[in-house]
Design a protein around this motif. Structure first.
Motif, PDB file in Angstrom:
ATOM      1  N   CYS A  80      31.705  45.636  46.987  1.00  7.56           N
ATOM      2  CA  CYS A  80      32.615  46.745  46.729  1.00  7.56           C
ATOM      3  C   CYS A  80      31.795  47.950  46.269  1.00  7.56           C
ATOM      4  O   CYS A  80      30.992  47.834  45.337  1.00  7.56           O
ATOM      5  CB  CYS A  80      33.632  46.350  45.652  1.00  7.56           C
ATOM      6  N   ASN A 124      32.794  50.444  44.627  1.00  7.36           N
ATOM      7  CA  ASN A 124      33.279  50.930  43.344  1.00  7.36           C
ATOM      8  C   ASN A 124      32.772  50.087  42.176  1.00  7.36           C
ATOM      9  O   ASN A 124      32.256  50.617  41.196  1.00  7.36           O
ATOM     10  CB  ASN A 124      34.810  50.964  43.348  1.00  7.36           C
ATOM     11  N   CYS A 125      32.926  48.763  42.281  1.00  9.21           N
ATOM     12  CA  CYS A 125      32.563  47.904  41.150  1.00  9.21           C
ATOM     13  C   CYS A 125      31.376  46.984  41.432  1.00  9.21           C
ATOM     14  O   CYS A 125      30.833  46.394  40.508  1.00  9.21           O
ATOM     15  CB  CYS A 125      33.768  47.067  40.721  1.00  9.21           C
ATOM     16  N   CYS A 129      39.632  45.399  47.251  1.00  9.71           N
ATOM     17  CA  CYS A 129      38.874  44.627  46.264  1.00  9.71           C
ATOM     18  C   CYS A 129      39.864  44.076  45.239  1.00  9.71           C
ATOM     19  O   CYS A 129      40.625  44.823  44.626  1.00  9.71           O
ATOM     20  CB  CYS A 129      37.831  45.504  45.584  1.00  9.71           C
ATOM     21  N   HIS A 171      39.091  42.731  42.462  1.00  4.07           N
ATOM     22  CA  HIS A 171      38.573  42.877  41.111  1.00  4.07           C
ATOM     23  C   HIS A 171      38.955  44.232  40.518  1.00  4.07           C
ATOM     24  O   HIS A 171      39.359  44.322  39.365  1.00  4.07           O
ATOM     25  CB  HIS A 171      37.056  42.700  41.114  1.00  4.07           C
ATOM     26  N   CYS A 172      38.832  45.313  41.334  1.00  3.26           N
ATOM     27  CA  CYS A 172      39.128  46.654  40.800  1.00  3.26           C
ATOM     28  C   CYS A 172      40.332  47.310  41.485  1.00  3.26           C
ATOM     29  O   CYS A 172      40.875  48.272  40.961  1.00  3.26           O
ATOM     30  CB  CYS A 172      37.905  47.555  40.937  1.00  3.26           C
ATOM     31  N   TYR A 202      40.400  48.862  44.492  1.00  2.00           N
ATOM     32  CA  TYR A 202      40.064  50.029  45.312  1.00  2.00           C
ATOM     33  C   TYR A 202      39.845  49.635  46.776  1.00  2.00           C
ATOM     34  O   TYR A 202      39.381  48.535  47.078  1.00  2.00           O
ATOM     35  CB  TYR A 202      38.790  50.689  44.797  1.00  2.00           C
ATOM     36  N   GLN A 206      42.440  54.046  44.770  1.00  2.00           N
ATOM     37  CA  GLN A 206      42.989  52.873  44.087  1.00  2.00           C
ATOM     38  C   GLN A 206      44.308  52.495  44.762  1.00  2.00           C
ATOM     39  O   GLN A 206      45.244  53.289  44.816  1.00  2.00           O
ATOM     40  CB  GLN A 206      43.213  53.146  42.611  1.00  2.00           C
ATOM     41  N   GLU A 232      44.482  44.017  32.851  1.00  5.79           N
ATOM     42  CA  GLU A 232      43.345  43.393  32.162  1.00  5.79           C
ATOM     43  C   GLU A 232      43.788  42.208  31.342  1.00  5.79           C
ATOM     44  O   GLU A 232      44.766  42.108  30.770  1.00  5.79           O
ATOM     45  CB  GLU A 232      42.675  44.423  31.270  1.00  5.79           C
TER      46      GLU A 232
END
Length: 60
Positions: free
Chosen positions: A31, A33-34, A44, A46-47, A49, A54, A60
């Protein structure tokens, strides 16, 4: 023309398919981004994006 003498059993069919599917490899990219590994052309997880925007709200 070659013709099978007997029907292939269900277990033999499933064993052959299992060997075929086990050889397929999944492409993995990182990714931007992360930096987490993800499949290409997918959001993704995880983030959240995709393509610099986004898409998903990740709690979280």
């Amino acid at each position: 023309m070659a013709v099978p003498k007997q029907k292939r059993s269900r277990s033999r069919t499933h064993l052959k398919r299992a060997k075929m599917y086990s050889s397929i490899k999944v492409a993995v990219s990182t990714c931007p981004n992360c930096g987490e590994p993800k499949q290409p052309h997918r959001v993704c997880l995880h983030c959240g994006y995709y393509g610099g925007r986004q898409i998903l709200e990740i709690g979280e």
